[in-house]
Design a protein around this motif. Sequence first.
Motif, mmCIF file in Angstrom:
data_model
loop_
_atom_site.group_PDB
_atom_site.id
_atom_site.type_symbol
_atom_site.label_atom_id
_atom_site.label_comp_id
_atom_site.label_asym_id
_atom_site.label_seq_id
_atom_site.Cartn_x
_atom_site.Cartn_y
_atom_site.Cartn_z
ATOM 1 N N LYS A 230 -45.635 16.419 -45.112
ATOM 2 C CA LYS A 230 -45.234 17.177 -46.301
ATOM 3 C C LYS A 230 -44.666 16.240 -47.360
ATOM 4 O O LYS A 230 -43.705 15.513 -47.105
ATOM 5 C CB LYS A 230 -44.174 18.214 -45.914
ATOM 6 N N VAL B 291 -42.379 15.015 -50.281
ATOM 7 C CA VAL B 291 -41.031 15.453 -50.658
ATOM 8 C C VAL B 291 -40.453 14.680 -51.842
ATOM 9 O O VAL B 291 -39.578 15.187 -52.545
ATOM 10 C CB VAL B 291 -40.061 15.345 -49.458
ATOM 11 N N GLY C 22 -41.165 22.200 -54.216
ATOM 12 C CA GLY C 22 -40.045 21.543 -53.566
ATOM 13 C C GLY C 22 -40.049 20.035 -53.663
ATOM 14 O O GLY C 22 -39.119 19.372 -53.197
ATOM 15 N N VAL C 23 -41.089 19.438 -54.263
ATOM 16 C CA VAL C 23 -41.139 17.983 -54.405
ATOM 17 C C VAL C 23 -40.186 17.546 -55.520
ATOM 18 O O VAL C 23 -40.154 18.149 -56.597
ATOM 19 C CB VAL C 23 -42.570 17.513 -54.735
ATOM 20 N N GLU D 252 -42.866 13.318 -45.344
ATOM 21 C CA GLU D 252 -42.023 13.298 -44.151
ATOM 22 C C GLU D 252 -42.563 12.350 -43.085
ATOM 23 O O GLU D 252 -41.825 11.934 -42.193
ATOM 24 C CB GLU D 252 -41.914 14.708 -43.572
#
Length: 455
Positions: free
Chosen positions: A159, A161, A254-255, A276
């Motif tokens: 993911k 981030v 959400g980044v 991640e």
Amino acid sequence: MMVRHAVALRLRLSGTLPMKIAYVGCGYVFDIYMRTAWAYPEIEVRGVFDLDTDRSAVVARHYGFHVYPDLDTLLSDPAVDIVVNLTSIQSHYIVTKRALEAGKHVYSEKPITTDLDRTRELFALAASRGLVLTGAPCNIFCDAIATMWKAVDEGAIGKPVLVYAELDDNPAHLMNLESVQSPTGAPFPYAEELQEGCTVEHVGYHLVWLCAMFGPVRSMTAFSATLVAHKTDTPLDPADTPDLSVGCLEFDGGVSVRVTCSWVAPRDHRIRIVGEAGEICVDNVFHDQAAVHLERFSRVSLSARKAYTIRTQPLLGRVFGVGGRRLRLVRRWKSHAVEAERGVGRSAKHRVVSWLRRREVYAQDKLLGIGEMARALAEGRPQPLPDDFLLHLNELTLAIQRSGPQGATMRPTTTFAKITPLPDVIGNRRRPRIEVRSGLVSRWLNGVVTALHRR
């Protein structure tokens, strides 16, 4: 006459005839557009116009293009399908508006305008007339981003981030910008660049990648300042346009992103996406075929980079997995365009300089955006960069630029539905997946480190 024109337009949109374009503005950037013109037989240059008649005369002699005597004549030419607006930024609004009012599709250099309400007005005008208004930057369509996007989409780094994006473009006051010219003698517009600012001129190259991959920005905190007051003896108005900006952006997905622009620090055009499970990095946002490196994190690589020798000796670092490996680029329909140059500079010196530039420094296919625009028109499908996407980029650019030395926090008033990559990037599932399996040495070293940490 009107019937014949309508038939010809339908044939061009179907791909039977070349799409005909006309350029407004023949300055420094015009020669950059011409570097890849040889790779676009489906686009025909109907003619050019520039307020500087000496400049348009040079273009006519060098490239053999027809020169319109004035803008009205260009806009009244029924054969012109698309007007390409390469004028100064302050002229973008009026030239684009007049072209739309004349019934022409428009491709504009960035930014579309420096006033969000005016940008909205132009998109509304285009929509009301059934016309397309789109524009730069077009590096969103290049091989490097296609490769990065595909890797992220396939979970190569887990993911995503965090992103660090740099666009430092050297200390402007030391670069002797007044002497820079294009191959056909157009001076680099250094005064306009300094007056408009590094953010307006450059941040779009990163934002277009980021917003395409991660969607709209939810909130942003930004800072901009003028660090070097005297960059040229030429009087500037304004004289204190920020030469540094830092934007911290939170995307809907959400980044978190930090993007920096300056004309103070040495050249650095990297973008790093941290997930991640790993990191993917592109070395040069100004190069369509820049190296893309993928690193899958491991205890070995994360521990090894603590060592000074590993950080300063890349070849040794590779043994421990630091920096990962270079990915084979995803090639697109016009990948070959930046791999050669024809018809711009004709001397032996230019050929050598062009080869070195394309190999080491800079290789952008600025016609790619027009090519994608024309292809979407011909296929009768929506443009790959929707109006609301470009409006969002416009708002972010202006907000970062104008945040000031006290800083500013804002929530954008614009948004867009997350866009999807073009079919030949990710939609074509016949392409092999990007390999994320660790190498034999990395797996062995990871086992050693694990054993050493046992009691």
